[in-house]
Design a protein around this motif. Structure first.
Motif, PDB file in Angstrom:
ATOM      1  N   HIS A 367       0.822  -1.199   0.000  1.00 11.41           N
ATOM      2  CA  HIS A 367       0.000   0.000   0.000  1.00 11.41           C
ATOM      3  C   HIS A 367       0.863   1.259   0.000  1.00 11.41           C
ATOM      4  N   GLN A 368       1.952   1.222   0.738  1.00 15.94           N
ATOM      5  CA  GLN A 368       2.875   2.362   0.728  1.00 15.94           C
ATOM      6  C   GLN A 368       3.416   2.606  -0.679  1.00 15.94           C
ATOM      7  N   ARG A 369       3.715   1.530  -1.400  1.00 16.58           N
ATOM      8  CA  ARG A 369       4.232   1.646  -2.760  1.00 16.58           C
ATOM      9  C   ARG A 369       3.239   2.376  -3.663  1.00 16.58           C
ATOM     10  N   ILE A 370       1.946   2.116  -3.452  1.00 17.77           N
ATOM     11  CA  ILE A 370       0.916   2.803  -4.235  1.00 17.77           C
ATOM     12  C   ILE A 370       0.941   4.302  -3.937  1.00 17.77           C
ATOM     13  N   GLY A 371       1.098   4.661  -2.679  1.00 21.89           N
ATOM     14  CA  GLY A 371       1.169   6.076  -2.314  1.00 21.89           C
ATOM     15  C   GLY A 371       2.375   6.770  -2.908  1.00 21.89           C
ATOM     16  N   ARG A 381      -4.904  14.776  -5.844  1.00 24.08           N
ATOM     17  CA  ARG A 381      -5.572  14.398  -4.606  1.00 24.08           C
ATOM     18  C   ARG A 381      -5.521  12.891  -4.450  1.00 24.08           C
ATOM     19  N   MET A 382      -4.976  12.408  -3.332  1.00 28.05           N
ATOM     20  CA  MET A 382      -4.951  10.984  -3.017  1.00 28.05           C
ATOM     21  C   MET A 382      -5.772  10.807  -1.744  1.00 28.05           C
ATOM     22  N   ILE A 394       0.570   9.441   1.570  1.00 25.40           N
ATOM     23  CA  ILE A 394       1.930   9.975   1.582  1.00 25.40           C
ATOM     24  C   ILE A 394       1.943  11.341   0.894  1.00 25.40           C
ATOM     25  N   GLY A 395       2.579  12.316   1.502  1.00 32.80           N
ATOM     26  CA  GLY A 395       2.745  13.615   0.859  1.00 32.80           C
ATOM     27  C   GLY A 395       1.620  14.586   1.158  1.00 32.80           C
ATOM     28  N   GLN A 396       1.805  15.826   0.714  1.00 35.16           N
ATOM     29  CA  GLN A 396       0.867  16.900   1.029  1.00 35.16           C
ATOM     30  C   GLN A 396      -0.488  16.725   0.347  1.00 35.16           C
ATOM     31  N   ASN A 397      -0.521  15.973  -0.766  1.00 42.36           N
ATOM     32  CA  ASN A 397      -1.770  15.829  -1.518  1.00 42.36           C
ATOM     33  C   ASN A 397      -2.622  14.655  -1.039  1.00 42.36           C
ATOM     34  N   ALA A 398      -2.169  13.967  -0.009  1.00 44.51           N
ATOM     35  CA  ALA A 398      -2.858  12.754   0.444  1.00 44.51           C
ATOM     36  C   ALA A 398      -3.603  13.007   1.752  1.00 44.51           C
ATOM     37  N   LEU A 399      -4.799  12.435   1.841  1.00 45.19           N
ATOM     38  CA  LEU A 399      -5.593  12.475   3.068  1.00 45.19           C
ATOM     39  C   LEU A 399      -6.063  11.057   3.390  1.00 45.19           C
ATOM     40  N   TRP A 400      -6.218  10.780   4.679  1.00 39.74           N
ATOM     41  CA  TRP A 400      -6.682   9.441   5.091  1.00 39.74           C
ATOM     42  C   TRP A 400      -7.990   9.572   5.859  1.00 39.74           C
TER      43      TRP A 400
END
Length: 441
Positions: A367-371, A381-382, A394-400
């Motif tokens: 899953h980290q590899r996908i990010g 946007r992720m 991962i990164g500024q464009n990602a939200l969980w």
């Protein structure tokens, strides 16, 4: 419809008959594992599943007109006693398969089996009366169901073979008996059960031992494991492939052109889909069409009329968004391909991503590899939902988001008119609910 006499059923199943009123020459009109679709005259085959035991429905089968059932247990119904109804069902289907001498194309691989099957079917049906797996009926009972649907008028059969454990392809390929073996790729789907890509390769290639004499083998030549199969016809983008694509031009998400070079022939191809994986799917269909003696015009017509089925990277348009529907399933290989497709979009790109299942102890790393890939591709946007998908934020464009409800609450403020949105996860994560929500925005 597949007709069998009681005598033939006993021979196929090696069971014991407990039906004194039925003569050996009595004709059974078909076999089914589902009482809901059973029609009078059919054999009912009860299957034990994780949730229910089909033996519970034997009375309903008799009531609906089944003159005979299979059974692993004692029953008052007219039946053939067998040790395993699944094995008996497979053996009945194998007996039916042996009635046909037509080409049978069997497709397996980690990713893209159903899309490849659908594309091959679309091409082959331009000339031949074609039988094919419906949906993804490709497992231990689905494949026999597919085989039993073979009819005398069929000229070519295209069957999908699925697996997530060793030995499964072995059992169903014994039923299918391919004359052409087609392998799409060796990825990381179900790696929890196979242990490694090499294990997946061994599991998938169990099909080869059941191929009929002089069968052809067609493989993705860009795959480092499949290209090692001796004597195989290779398709792909590498120069070493027997069937390859050159001059690939992708115009957004829904149009691709390329030149196919194969067996001394050169042919322009137009697809109304995009992505390198779709080009490879098309190349596999070209290889099959050529092996079956089809003309360039027939192959071209089939490829240009292909459209993916729901949940398998089909494109949806709303007044506000373009949506790539990948909700049917996901694994690292298919997810990476989908992200690269999303990256081709000309608008702001959004990925809604949830857990990929059956990846074993290295699931978090997958899953980290996908990010990491999403960030490297510049996906704007992720949006990740689920415990495993948290590793991809991962990164500024990602939200969980911990769950879909929280995600859905936030989505209206996170999306913009004109966005291209990829929605993808393993089927068990039920992102179809998120897709349905997007269609209301």
């Amino acid at each position: 419809m597949a007709d069998f006499t009681v005598r033939e059923l006993l021979e196929a199943t090696q069971g014991t008959l407990y039906a004194p009123s039925l003569s050996p020459d009595f004709v059974i009109t078909d076999a089914t594992i589902d009482t809901r679709t059973l029609t009078p005259g059919e054999l009912y085959v009860p299957i034990r599943g994780e949730v229910f035991d089909g033996h519970r429905f034997i009375p309903q089968a008799i009531e609906k007109g089944a003159p005979l059932v299979l059974s692993e247990i004692e029953t008052d119904a007219p039946h053939i006693r067998v040790q395993s109804c699944v094995l008996a069902y497979q053996n009945i289907a194998r007996m039916h398969r042996n009635r046909f001498s037509i080409p049978v194309v069997c497709i397996t691989g980690s990713v893209g089996k159903t899309t490849t099957k659908d594309m091959v079917k679309t091409v082959v049906s331009q000339r031949f009366v074609t039988h094919a797996t419906v949906g993804n009926l490709n497992n231990q009972t689905g494949l026999p169901t597919t085989v039993l649907a073979l009819k005398p008028e069929h000229e070519v059969s295209i069957m999908e073979l699925g697996t997530n454990h060793f030995g499964e392809i072995d059992r169903i390929a014994r039923v299918a008996q391919p004359t052409i073996c087609l392998f799409t790729n060796i990825g990381e789907a179900h790696i929890e059960f196979f242990g490694s890509r090499e294990g997946i390769f061994r599991g998938k290639t169990e099909m080869l031992k059941h191929a009929r004499p002089n069968a052809k083998i067609v493989v993705n030549g860009d795959d480092d494991l499949l290209c090692t199969i001796p004597g195989a016809i290779r398709y792909g983008l590498k120069e070493s492939c027997d069937v390859r694509a050159t001059e690939i031009v992708s115009d957004g998400l829904e149009h691709t052109t390329f030149t196919a070079e194969f067996f001394g022939r050169s042919m322009p191809v137009e697809l109304f889909v995009s992505g390198d994986y779709m080009v490879r799917n098309a190349l596999s269909a070209i290889a099959i069409g050529a092996l079956l003696g089809m003309t360039d015009e027939e192959i071209q017509r089939g490829l240009s009329s292909f459209h993916p089925t729901a949940g398998r990277a089909d494109i949806l348009h709303t007044e506000r968004f373009t949506i790539i529907d990948g909700t049917y399933n996901a694994n690292p290989t298919s997810m990476e391909a989908a992200l690269r497709l999303l990256a081709d979009a000309k608008t702001r790109r959004v990925c809604i991503f949830s857990d990929m299942l059956e990846l074993g102890p290295n699931a978090a790393a997958y899953h980290q590899r996908i990010g990491v890939l999403a960030e490297s591709l510049g996906i704007e946007r992720m949006l990740c939902v689920g415990q495993l998908a948290k590793n991809a934020a991962i990164g500024q464009n990602a939200l969980w988001f911990p769950d879909k409800a929280t995600l859905h609450e936030a989505l209206p403020d996170l999306l913009k008119d004109g966005d291209t949105i990829l929605v993808k996860a393993s089927q068990g994560m039920k992102l179809k609910e998120t897709l349905a929500f997007l269609l209301t925005l």
